[in-house]
Design a protein around this motif. Sequence first.
Motif, PDB file in Angstrom:
ATOM      1  N   VAL A  37       7.363  -8.977   9.500  1.00  0.00           N
ATOM      2  CA  VAL A  37       6.117  -7.944   8.816  1.00  0.00           C
ATOM      3  C   VAL A  37       6.539  -7.072  11.031  1.00  0.00           C
ATOM      4  CG1 VAL A  37       5.276  -5.652   8.271  1.00  0.00           C
ATOM      5  CG2 VAL A  37       5.880  -7.481   7.111  1.00  0.00           C
ATOM      6  N   VAL A  38       7.203  -6.178  11.187  1.00  0.00           N
ATOM      7  CA  VAL A  38       6.385  -6.155  12.523  1.00  0.00           C
ATOM      8  C   VAL A  38       6.465  -5.002  12.678  1.00  0.00           C
ATOM      9  CG1 VAL A  38       7.937  -5.592  14.913  1.00  0.00           C
ATOM     10  CG2 VAL A  38       9.203  -7.073  12.815  1.00  0.00           C
ATOM     11  N   GLY A  39       5.021  -4.856  13.781  1.00  0.00           N
ATOM     12  CA  GLY A  39       4.465  -3.782  13.767  1.00  0.00           C
ATOM     13  C   GLY A  39       3.452  -3.137  13.108  1.00  0.00           C
ATOM     14  N   TYR A  40       2.966  -3.914  11.623  1.00  0.00           N
ATOM     15  CA  TYR A  40       2.297  -3.431  10.984  1.00  0.00           C
ATOM     16  C   TYR A  40       0.851  -3.178  11.307  1.00  0.00           C
ATOM     17  CZ  TYR A  40       0.379  -3.375   5.940  1.00  0.00           C
ATOM     18  OH  TYR A  40      -0.438  -3.692   5.205  1.00  0.00           O
ATOM     19  N   ASP A  41       0.240  -3.520  12.004  1.00  0.00           N
ATOM     20  CA  ASP A  41      -1.384  -3.349  12.942  1.00  0.00           C
ATOM     21  C   ASP A  41      -0.741  -1.860  13.828  1.00  0.00           C
ATOM     22  OD1 ASP A  41      -2.048  -6.120  11.340  1.00  0.00           O
ATOM     23  OD2 ASP A  41      -2.233  -7.018  13.218  1.00  0.00           O
ATOM     24  N   ASP A  42       0.062  -1.950  14.282  1.00  0.00           N
ATOM     25  CA  ASP A  42       0.297  -0.686  15.481  1.00  0.00           C
ATOM     26  C   ASP A  42       0.525   0.641  14.972  1.00  0.00           C
ATOM     27  OD1 ASP A  42      -0.838  -2.746  17.669  1.00  0.00           O
ATOM     28  OD2 ASP A  42       1.051  -3.157  17.970  1.00  0.00           O
ATOM     29  N   ASP A  43       0.595   0.583  13.305  1.00  0.00           N
ATOM     30  CA  ASP A  43       0.894   1.906  12.455  1.00  0.00           C
ATOM     31  C   ASP A  43      -0.485   2.955  11.932  1.00  0.00           C
ATOM     32  OD1 ASP A  43       4.044   2.215  12.259  1.00  0.00           O
ATOM     33  OD2 ASP A  43       2.476   3.384  10.598  1.00  0.00           O
ATOM     34  N   ASP A  44       0.095   3.931  12.001  1.00  0.00           N
ATOM     35  CA  ASP A  44      -1.001   4.530  11.368  1.00  0.00           C
ATOM     36  C   ASP A  44      -0.032   4.876  10.046  1.00  0.00           C
ATOM     37  OD1 ASP A  44      -1.764   4.576  13.375  1.00  0.00           O
ATOM     38  OD2 ASP A  44      -0.906   6.593  14.563  1.00  0.00           O
ATOM     39  N   ALA A  45       0.363   4.744   9.548  1.00  0.00           N
ATOM     40  CA  ALA A  45       0.781   4.661   7.946  1.00  0.00           C
ATOM     41  C   ALA A  45       1.195   2.952   7.345  1.00  0.00           C
ATOM     42  CB  ALA A  45       2.070   5.584   7.886  1.00  0.00           C
ATOM     43  N   LYS A  46       0.493   2.407   7.679  1.00  0.00           N
ATOM     44  CA  LYS A  46       0.654   0.802   6.439  1.00  0.00           C
ATOM     45  C   LYS A  46       1.489   0.829   5.006  1.00  0.00           C
ATOM     46  CE  LYS A  46      -2.442  -1.794   9.358  1.00  0.00           C
ATOM     47  NZ  LYS A  46      -2.674  -0.264  10.326  1.00  0.00           N
ATOM     48  N   VAL A  47       0.604   1.977   4.658  1.00  0.00           N
ATOM     49  CA  VAL A  47       1.019   2.491   2.887  1.00  0.00           C
ATOM     50  C   VAL A  47       2.878   2.487   3.068  1.00  0.00           C
ATOM     51  CG1 VAL A  47       1.207   4.964   3.356  1.00  0.00           C
ATOM     52  CG2 VAL A  47       0.891   3.630   1.472  1.00  0.00           C
ATOM     53  N   ASP A  48       3.375   2.767   3.960  1.00  0.00           N
ATOM     54  CA  ASP A  48       4.992   2.762   4.293  1.00  0.00           C
ATOM     55  C   ASP A  48       5.515   1.782   4.618  1.00  0.00           C
ATOM     56  OD1 ASP A  48       4.262   6.534   4.462  1.00  0.00           O
ATOM     57  OD2 ASP A  48       4.914   6.066   6.828  1.00  0.00           O
ATOM     58  N   PHE A  49       4.775   1.118   5.140  1.00  0.00           N
ATOM     59  CA  PHE A  49       5.534  -0.372   4.983  1.00  0.00           C
ATOM     60  C   PHE A  49       5.028  -0.734   3.679  1.00  0.00           C
ATOM     61  CE2 PHE A  49       5.443  -0.071   9.316  1.00  0.00           C
ATOM     62  CZ  PHE A  49       6.170  -0.368  10.702  1.00  0.00           C
ATOM     63  N   GLU A  50       3.975  -0.805   3.503  1.00  0.00           N
ATOM     64  CA  GLU A  50       3.899  -1.127   1.760  1.00  0.00           C
ATOM     65  C   GLU A  50       4.700  -0.999   0.252  1.00  0.00           C
ATOM     66  OE1 GLU A  50      -0.078  -0.554   0.722  1.00  0.00           O
ATOM     67  OE2 GLU A  50      -0.519  -1.864   3.199  1.00  0.00           O
ATOM     68  N   ALA A  51       5.176   0.403   0.311  1.00  0.00           N
ATOM     69  CA  ALA A  51       5.775   1.124  -0.053  1.00  0.00           C
ATOM     70  C   ALA A  51       7.549   0.689  -0.124  1.00  0.00           C
ATOM     71  CB  ALA A  51       6.341   2.662  -0.164  1.00  0.00           C
ATOM     72  N   ALA A  52       8.248   0.448   1.412  1.00  0.00           N
ATOM     73  CA  ALA A  52       8.621   0.118   1.474  1.00  0.00           C
ATOM     74  C   ALA A  52       9.667  -1.415   0.755  1.00  0.00           C
ATOM     75  CB  ALA A  52       9.723   0.079   2.957  1.00  0.00           C
ATOM     76  N   ILE A  53       9.036  -2.218   0.779  1.00  0.00           N
ATOM     77  CA  ILE A  53       8.439  -3.376   0.497  1.00  0.00           C
ATOM     78  C   ILE A  53       8.258  -3.780  -1.048  1.00  0.00           C
ATOM     79  CG2 ILE A  53       7.080  -6.268  -0.072  1.00  0.00           C
ATOM     80  CD1 ILE A  53       6.264  -5.324   3.020  1.00  0.00           C
ATOM     81  N   SER A  54       7.877  -2.570  -1.163  1.00  0.00           N
ATOM     82  CA  SER A  54       7.505  -2.516  -3.080  1.00  0.00           C
ATOM     83  C   SER A  54       8.662  -2.328  -3.317  1.00  0.00           C
ATOM     84  CB  SER A  54       7.022  -1.833  -3.419  1.00  0.00           C
ATOM     85  OG  SER A  54       6.934  -1.348  -4.597  1.00  0.00           O
ATOM     86  N   ALA A  55       9.221  -1.139  -3.045  1.00  0.00           N
ATOM     87  CA  ALA A  55      10.664  -0.976  -3.334  1.00  0.00           C
ATOM     88  C   ALA A  55      11.890  -2.327  -3.608  1.00  0.00           C
ATOM     89  CB  ALA A  55      11.086   0.892  -2.331  1.00  0.00           C
ATOM     90  N   PHE A  56      11.798  -2.482  -1.514  1.00  0.00           N
ATOM     91  CA  PHE A  56      12.936  -3.122  -1.769  1.00  0.00           C
ATOM     92  C   PHE A  56      13.010  -4.920  -3.023  1.00  0.00           C
ATOM     93  CE2 PHE A  56      14.389  -7.960   0.183  1.00  0.00           C
ATOM     94  CZ  PHE A  56      15.783  -7.119   0.770  1.00  0.00           C
ATOM     95  N   LEU A  57      11.715  -4.928  -3.536  1.00  0.00           N
ATOM     96  CA  LEU A  57      11.458  -6.376  -3.802  1.00  0.00           C
ATOM     97  C   LEU A  57      11.792  -5.797  -5.324  1.00  0.00           C
ATOM     98  CD1 LEU A  57       8.273  -8.031  -2.775  1.00  0.00           C
ATOM     99  CD2 LEU A  57      11.281  -8.571  -2.892  1.00  0.00           C
ATOM    100  N   GLY A  58      11.520  -4.140  -5.404  1.00  0.00           N
ATOM    101  CA  GLY A  58      12.062  -3.935  -7.292  1.00  0.00           C
ATOM    102  C   GLY A  58      13.524  -3.403  -7.752  1.00  0.00           C
ATOM    103  N   LEU A  59      14.536  -3.514  -6.654  1.00  0.00           N
ATOM    104  CA  LEU A  59      16.029  -3.478  -6.628  1.00  0.00           C
ATOM    105  C   LEU A  59      16.220  -4.502  -6.755  1.00  0.00           C
ATOM    106  CD1 LEU A  59      16.846  -2.475  -2.950  1.00  0.00           C
ATOM    107  CD2 LEU A  59      16.584  -0.896  -4.926  1.00  0.00           C
ATOM    108  N   ASP A  60      17.950  -4.603  -7.912  1.00  0.00           N
ATOM    109  CA  ASP A  60      18.319  -5.536  -8.430  1.00  0.00           C
ATOM    110  C   ASP A  60      19.919  -5.981  -7.787  1.00  0.00           C
ATOM    111  OD1 ASP A  60      20.049  -3.414  -9.459  1.00  0.00           O
ATOM    112  OD2 ASP A  60      19.131  -4.230 -12.402  1.00  0.00           O
ATOM    113  N   LYS A  61      20.557  -6.373  -8.333  1.00  0.00           N
ATOM    114  CA  LYS A  61      21.992  -6.638  -7.617  1.00  0.00           C
ATOM    115  C   LYS A  61      22.825  -5.630  -7.454  1.00  0.00           C
ATOM    116  CE  LYS A  61      22.785 -11.354  -8.355  1.00  0.00           C
ATOM    117  NZ  LYS A  61      23.935 -12.776  -8.359  1.00  0.00           N
ATOM    118  N   SER A  62      22.648  -4.121  -8.732  1.00  0.00           N
ATOM    119  CA  SER A  62      23.405  -3.130  -8.929  1.00  0.00           C
ATOM    120  C   SER A  62      23.220  -2.090  -7.508  1.00  0.00           C
ATOM    121  CB  SER A  62      22.630  -2.427 -10.279  1.00  0.00           C
ATOM    122  OG  SER A  62      21.610  -0.851  -9.997  1.00  0.00           O
TER     123      SER A  62
END
Length: 176
Positions: A37-62
């Motif tokens: 995870v690059v730039g997390y500490d310096d970012d004002d919207a950490k929630v965007d990182f968390e949402a992207a991680i959650s969305a990505f880990l929620g994807l299946d092969k489709s």
Amino acid sequence: MEIPGLGPVTVDADFGDYVSPSLPVPVFGDALCRFVVVGYDDDDAKVDFEAAISAFLGLDKSALRFASVPVFQYYLDVKTDLGGDEDLVSIAGPDNVWSYIRPGGEVTVQREDAHGDRQVYVSVECECAWEPEHGLQIVFRRGCSVSKVGPFDSHLTNVSAFDRADLADVVYHRFG
């Protein structure tokens, strides 16, 4: 330190990025990958990182189905560049391309600062049978959908890679 969705992370001594332990990635058949995870500490919207991680880990092969044609085009371009090399793997079509790809073990999560996009992207470096030197990079915009494929170049968008605004919605653009 803990990042939601990844759990405990450590700081990379060389670059200062956060690194997770290897985690199963469902979109790649639960292949184990560590997240950087690059730039997390310096970012004002950490929630965007968390949402992207959650969305990505929620994807299946489709979620990869949409990228089959662009990835296959990348294969065809490499094949053409090599002059139809007889030793190159032969892939029958877009539906077969994923059998020749596996994630390289590292997933990068970072915000795109170039060209005003400001979205968080999840980038996966993969190995592919037709291009061992440059491999395959698959990028997911906001962790939700494939937005860029091609040889690994570290760019998160084709706009950034080619410095061309007209490539904003282009998933694969041939180099060269």
